[in-house]
Design a protein around this motif. Structure first.
Motif, PDB file in Angstrom:
ATOM      1  N   SER A  82      -4.394  -5.853  12.313  1.00 30.36           N
ATOM      2  CA  SER A  82      -5.491  -5.200  11.602  1.00 30.36           C
ATOM      3  C   SER A  82      -5.076  -3.827  11.092  1.00 30.36           C
ATOM      4  O   SER A  82      -5.435  -3.432   9.975  1.00 30.36           O
ATOM      5  N   ILE A  83      -4.321  -3.098  11.900  1.00 32.18           N
ATOM      6  CA  ILE A  83      -3.831  -1.786  11.468  1.00 32.18           C
ATOM      7  C   ILE A  83      -2.908  -1.949  10.262  1.00 32.18           C
ATOM      8  O   ILE A  83      -2.988  -1.177   9.295  1.00 32.18           O
ATOM      9  N   CYS A  84      -2.067  -2.965  10.301  1.00 28.23           N
ATOM     10  CA  CYS A  84      -1.170  -3.223   9.167  1.00 28.23           C
ATOM     11  C   CYS A  84      -1.966  -3.626   7.925  1.00 28.23           C
ATOM     12  O   CYS A  84      -1.612  -3.253   6.800  1.00 28.23           O
ATOM     13  N   SER A  85      -3.061  -4.355   8.130  1.00 32.73           N
ATOM     14  CA  SER A  85      -3.899  -4.761   7.001  1.00 32.73           C
ATOM     15  C   SER A  85      -4.569  -3.563   6.349  1.00 32.73           C
ATOM     16  O   SER A  85      -4.830  -3.563   5.142  1.00 32.73           O
ATOM     17  N   LEU A  86      -4.843  -2.524   7.137  1.00 32.09           N
ATOM     18  CA  LEU A  86      -5.383  -1.288   6.569  1.00 32.09           C
ATOM     19  C   LEU A  86      -4.431  -0.702   5.526  1.00 32.09           C
ATOM     20  O   LEU A  86      -4.870  -0.141   4.516  1.00 32.09           O
ATOM     21  N   PHE A  87      -3.138  -0.846   5.785  1.00 34.23           N
ATOM     22  CA  PHE A  87      -2.145  -0.328   4.835  1.00 34.23           C
ATOM     23  C   PHE A  87      -2.174  -1.103   3.520  1.00 34.23           C
ATOM     24  O   PHE A  87      -1.908  -0.542   2.462  1.00 34.23           O
ATOM     25  N   LEU A  88      -2.509  -2.399   3.566  1.00 34.54           N
ATOM     26  CA  LEU A  88      -2.630  -3.157   2.322  1.00 34.54           C
ATOM     27  C   LEU A  88      -3.836  -2.674   1.525  1.00 34.54           C
ATOM     28  O   LEU A  88      -3.788  -2.610   0.297  1.00 34.54           O
ATOM     29  N   GLY A  89      -4.923  -2.321   2.226  1.00 34.80           N
ATOM     30  CA  GLY A  89      -6.064  -1.714   1.557  1.00 34.80           C
ATOM     31  C   GLY A  89      -5.714  -0.373   0.962  1.00 34.80           C
ATOM     32  O   GLY A  89      -6.157  -0.014  -0.141  1.00 34.80           O
ATOM     33  N   ASN A  90      -4.888   0.387   1.678  1.00 31.07           N
ATOM     34  CA  ASN A  90      -4.402   1.669   1.164  1.00 31.07           C
ATOM     35  C   ASN A  90      -3.544   1.456  -0.082  1.00 31.07           C
ATOM     36  O   ASN A  90      -3.628   2.214  -1.063  1.00 31.07           O
ATOM     37  N   ALA A  91      -2.723   0.414  -0.052  1.00 34.55           N
ATOM     38  CA  ALA A  91      -1.897   0.081  -1.221  1.00 34.55           C
ATOM     39  C   ALA A  91      -2.774  -0.243  -2.423  1.00 34.55           C
ATOM     40  O   ALA A  91      -2.468   0.153  -3.558  1.00 34.55           O
ATOM     41  N   ASN A  92      -3.873  -0.943  -2.174  1.00 33.00           N
ATOM     42  CA  ASN A  92      -4.814  -1.260  -3.249  1.00 33.00           C
ATOM     43  C   ASN A  92      -5.347   0.011  -3.892  1.00 33.00           C
ATOM     44  O   ASN A  92      -5.364   0.151  -5.125  1.00 33.00           O
ATOM     45  N   SER A  93      -5.788   0.962  -3.077  1.00 32.78           N
ATOM     46  CA  SER A  93      -6.351   2.210  -3.586  1.00 32.78           C
ATOM     47  C   SER A  93      -5.341   3.004  -4.396  1.00 32.78           C
ATOM     48  O   SER A  93      -5.628   3.455  -5.516  1.00 32.78           O
ATOM     49  N   PHE A  94      -4.146   3.183  -3.851  1.00 28.61           N
ATOM     50  CA  PHE A  94      -3.154   4.026  -4.517  1.00 28.61           C
ATOM     51  C   PHE A  94      -2.549   3.325  -5.735  1.00 28.61           C
ATOM     52  O   PHE A  94      -2.246   3.985  -6.738  1.00 28.61           O
ATOM     53  N   ASN A  95      -2.361   2.012  -5.659  1.00 31.33           N
ATOM     54  CA  ASN A  95      -1.860   1.295  -6.836  1.00 31.33           C
ATOM     55  C   ASN A  95      -2.856   1.391  -7.994  1.00 31.33           C
ATOM     56  O   ASN A  95      -2.469   1.644  -9.136  1.00 31.33           O
ATOM     57  N   ASP A  96      -4.136   1.175  -7.691  1.00 26.62           N
ATOM     58  CA  ASP A  96      -5.159   1.250  -8.733  1.00 26.62           C
ATOM     59  C   ASP A  96      -5.259   2.666  -9.314  1.00 26.62           C
ATOM     60  O   ASP A  96      -5.340   2.837 -10.535  1.00 26.62           O
ATOM     61  N   SER A  97      -5.259   3.660  -8.437  1.00 27.33           N
ATOM     62  CA  SER A  97      -5.436   5.046  -8.883  1.00 27.33           C
ATOM     63  C   SER A  97      -4.246   5.559  -9.680  1.00 27.33           C
ATOM     64  O   SER A  97      -4.395   6.473 -10.497  1.00 27.33           O
ATOM     65  N   GLY A  98      -3.077   4.991  -9.444  1.00 25.56           N
ATOM     66  CA  GLY A  98      -1.907   5.411 -10.203  1.00 25.56           C
ATOM     67  C   GLY A  98      -1.638   4.564 -11.427  1.00 25.56           C
ATOM     68  O   GLY A  98      -1.259   5.077 -12.483  1.00 25.56           O
ATOM     69  N   SER A  99      -1.870   3.260 -11.311  1.00 23.76           N
ATOM     70  CA  SER A  99      -1.457   2.333 -12.362  1.00 23.76           C
ATOM     71  C   SER A  99      -2.421   2.287 -13.546  1.00 23.76           C
ATOM     72  O   SER A  99      -1.998   2.354 -14.706  1.00 23.76           O
ATOM     73  N   TYR A 100      -3.707   2.167 -13.278  1.00 26.26           N
ATOM     74  CA  TYR A 100      -4.664   2.065 -14.375  1.00 26.26           C
ATOM     75  C   TYR A 100      -4.681   3.318 -15.257  1.00 26.26           C
ATOM     76  O   TYR A 100      -4.646   3.212 -16.490  1.00 26.26           O
ATOM     77  N   PRO A 101      -4.719   4.519 -14.665  1.00 27.11           N
ATOM     78  CA  PRO A 101      -4.632   5.717 -15.522  1.00 27.11           C
ATOM     79  C   PRO A 101      -3.304   5.808 -16.276  1.00 27.11           C
ATOM     80  O   PRO A 101      -3.270   6.255 -17.429  1.00 27.11           O
ATOM     81  N   LEU A 102      -2.222   5.382 -15.624  1.00 24.22           N
ATOM     82  CA  LEU A 102      -0.918   5.431 -16.280  1.00 24.22           C
ATOM     83  C   LEU A 102      -0.902   4.556 -17.520  1.00 24.22           C
ATOM     84  O   LEU A 102      -0.454   4.977 -18.596  1.00 24.22           O
ATOM     85  N   LEU A 103      -1.397   3.333 -17.400  1.00 24.96           N
ATOM     86  CA  LEU A 103      -1.424   2.426 -18.549  1.00 24.96           C
ATOM     87  C   LEU A 103      -2.351   2.949 -19.641  1.00 24.96           C
ATOM     88  O   LEU A 103      -2.062   2.817 -20.837  1.00 24.96           O
ATOM     89  N   THR A 104      -3.460   3.546 -19.249  1.00 24.06           N
ATOM     90  CA  THR A 104      -4.401   4.090 -20.227  1.00 24.06           C
ATOM     91  C   THR A 104      -3.797   5.264 -20.981  1.00 24.06           C
ATOM     92  O   THR A 104      -3.989   5.415 -22.191  1.00 24.06           O
ATOM     93  N   GLU A 105      -3.036   6.082 -20.265  1.00 30.04           N
ATOM     94  CA  GLU A 105      -2.419   7.255 -20.878  1.00 30.04           C
ATOM     95  C   GLU A 105      -1.236   6.885 -21.764  1.00 30.04           C
ATOM     96  O   GLU A 105      -1.038   7.482 -22.825  1.00 30.04           O
ATOM     97  N   LYS A 106      -0.466   5.924 -21.347  1.00 30.10           N
ATOM     98  CA  LYS A 106       0.719   5.542 -22.110  1.00 30.10           C
ATOM     99  C   LYS A 106       0.402   4.625 -23.280  1.00 30.10           C
ATOM    100  O   LYS A 106       1.171   4.548 -24.236  1.00 30.10           O
ATOM    101  N   PHE A 107      -0.717   3.912 -23.192  1.00 28.28           N
ATOM    102  CA  PHE A 107      -1.103   2.991 -24.266  1.00 28.28           C
ATOM    103  C   PHE A 107      -2.537   3.294 -24.718  1.00 28.28           C
ATOM    104  O   PHE A 107      -3.438   2.460 -24.559  1.00 28.28           O
ATOM    105  N   PRO A 108      -2.777   4.480 -25.258  1.00 24.38           N
ATOM    106  CA  PRO A 108      -4.148   4.859 -25.653  1.00 24.38           C
ATOM    107  C   PRO A 108      -4.718   3.996 -26.766  1.00 24.38           C
ATOM    108  O   PRO A 108      -5.926   3.928 -26.937  1.00 24.38           O
ATOM    109  N   GLU A 109      -3.844   3.315 -27.514  1.00 22.75           N
ATOM    110  CA  GLU A 109      -4.322   2.483 -28.623  1.00 22.75           C
ATOM    111  C   GLU A 109      -4.824   1.118 -28.154  1.00 22.75           C
ATOM    112  O   GLU A 109      -5.550   0.430 -28.876  1.00 22.75           O
TER     113      GLU A 109
END
Length: 320
Positions: free
Chosen positions: A110-137
């Motif tokens: 369960s503790i290890c599964s918390l890290f997968l949830g953490n990965a979800n948060s940080f991947n989303d927070s980094g990836s979606y803005p990155l794609l939006t910024e690099k591909f504004p069109e």
């Protein structure tokens, strides 16, 4: 807050297509990670000395980990950059994968599964803005491909498991792949965070100001939150419990049960490309409403009349 390996002088900024590939490949592995426990549930029950209830506790920790860290991840991404945010998400995913194998009870798992949830948060927070910024069109199309990457991996993983069977091969291989991606991302120059084109924001504001049918925060806002919660809940629950449902309810074999996720992922992958075209001609709300009604109807059929799944199983078996 930069990792030491990042500090290089005169390092050229990576092409945006390369950055997009890193994002999609990262989600490709993450998409497989979220269904690992359900795909190997029988094996993990023996490894962790538990039953389906214990497996459910481990699975639920993914959502809890995401809930705990989602606001922190958003702040971190704006403060320290998209690159470092994605790095933390990738490291969290690796910790989860290794933790699955070293855990010997559901509490460690369960503790290890918390890290997968953490990965979800940080991947989303980094990836979606990155794609939006690099591909504004074309930010919507680029972000939609994230879901396509996940669906593709969830289509392939059950087939790989059917061929390889061993978690001691598949899970370490996934961790090694993420480790190589982590090294590559660490030495890549992402450039500075970029702001969205102001004209786009101004146009959206003007549309809202001139519109006679303005959305209501109380009605439309709450409705969207409830709908988003419901759809996300169904997505995670189906991806985790479809194999168990197939075994326990329709009496399917373990091999066929795992392929249900592949069918689900294939339709999801197709839907991503269809939707990206449809929303250009049809109002997004109508598309969302139609999809929700269809999903609710099919879920009801699946629960109330599962014999249809038995028929589907026979047809697939006959075609083989």
């Amino acid at each position: 807050m930069e990792f030491p390996i990042v500090c290089k002088k005169n390092q050229p900024k990576a092409k945006r297509s390369v950055l997009a590939f890193y994002v999609y490949f990262n989600y490709f592995v993450w998409g497989s990670s979220i269904i690992l426990v359900s795909q190997f549930h029988s094996w993990f029950m023996e490894l962790w000395h538990t039953d389906l209830k214990g497996i459910s506790i481990v699975i639920s920790m993914l959502g809890l980990g995401h809930l705990i860290t989602v606001l922190l991840a958003g702040w971190f991404s704006d403060k320290f950059g998209r690159k470092n945010t994605i790095i933390i998400g990738t490291i969290s995913n690796i910790i989860f994968l290794i933790g699955l194998l070293v855990s010997r009870n559901i509490w460690m798992a369960s503790i290890c599964s918390l890290f997968l949830g953490n990965a979800n948060s940080f991947n989303d927070s980094g990836s979606y803005p990155l794609l939006t910024e690099k591909f504004p069109e074309k930010p919507a199309s680029m972000n939609a491909l994230v879901k396509a990457s996940m669906s593709l991996s969830q289509t392939i993983l059950p087939l790989v498991i059917a061929a390889v069977h061993s978690a001691y091969i598949i899970i370490p291989a996934m961790a090694v792949i993420l480790g190589l991606l982590l090294l590559k991302v660490s030495v890549t120059n992402f450039g500075k965070n970029e702001t969205i084109v102001k004209e786009t924001v101004s146009e959206q504001k003007e549309i809202l100001e001139t519109s006679t049918n303005k959305p209501s925060v109380l009605i439309d806002g709450v409705g969207m939150v409830i709908l988003g919660f419901t759809l996300s809940f169904i997505f995670y629950m189906y991806s985790q419990y479809a194999p168990v449902f197939a075994e326990k309810v329709i009496g399917s074999t373990p091999v066929f049960s795992k392929t249900l996720i592949s069918w689900y992922a294939i339709s999801s992958l197709i839907s991503v490309f269809i939707t990206s075209t449809v929303v250009r001609k049809v109002h997004p709300f109508k598309v969302l409403l139609t999809y929700s009604i269809v999903a609710a109807a099919m879920l009801a059929v699946m629960v109330v009349h599962p014999v249809l799944l038995q028929s589907l199983k026979k047809v697939i078996s006959f075609s083989r």
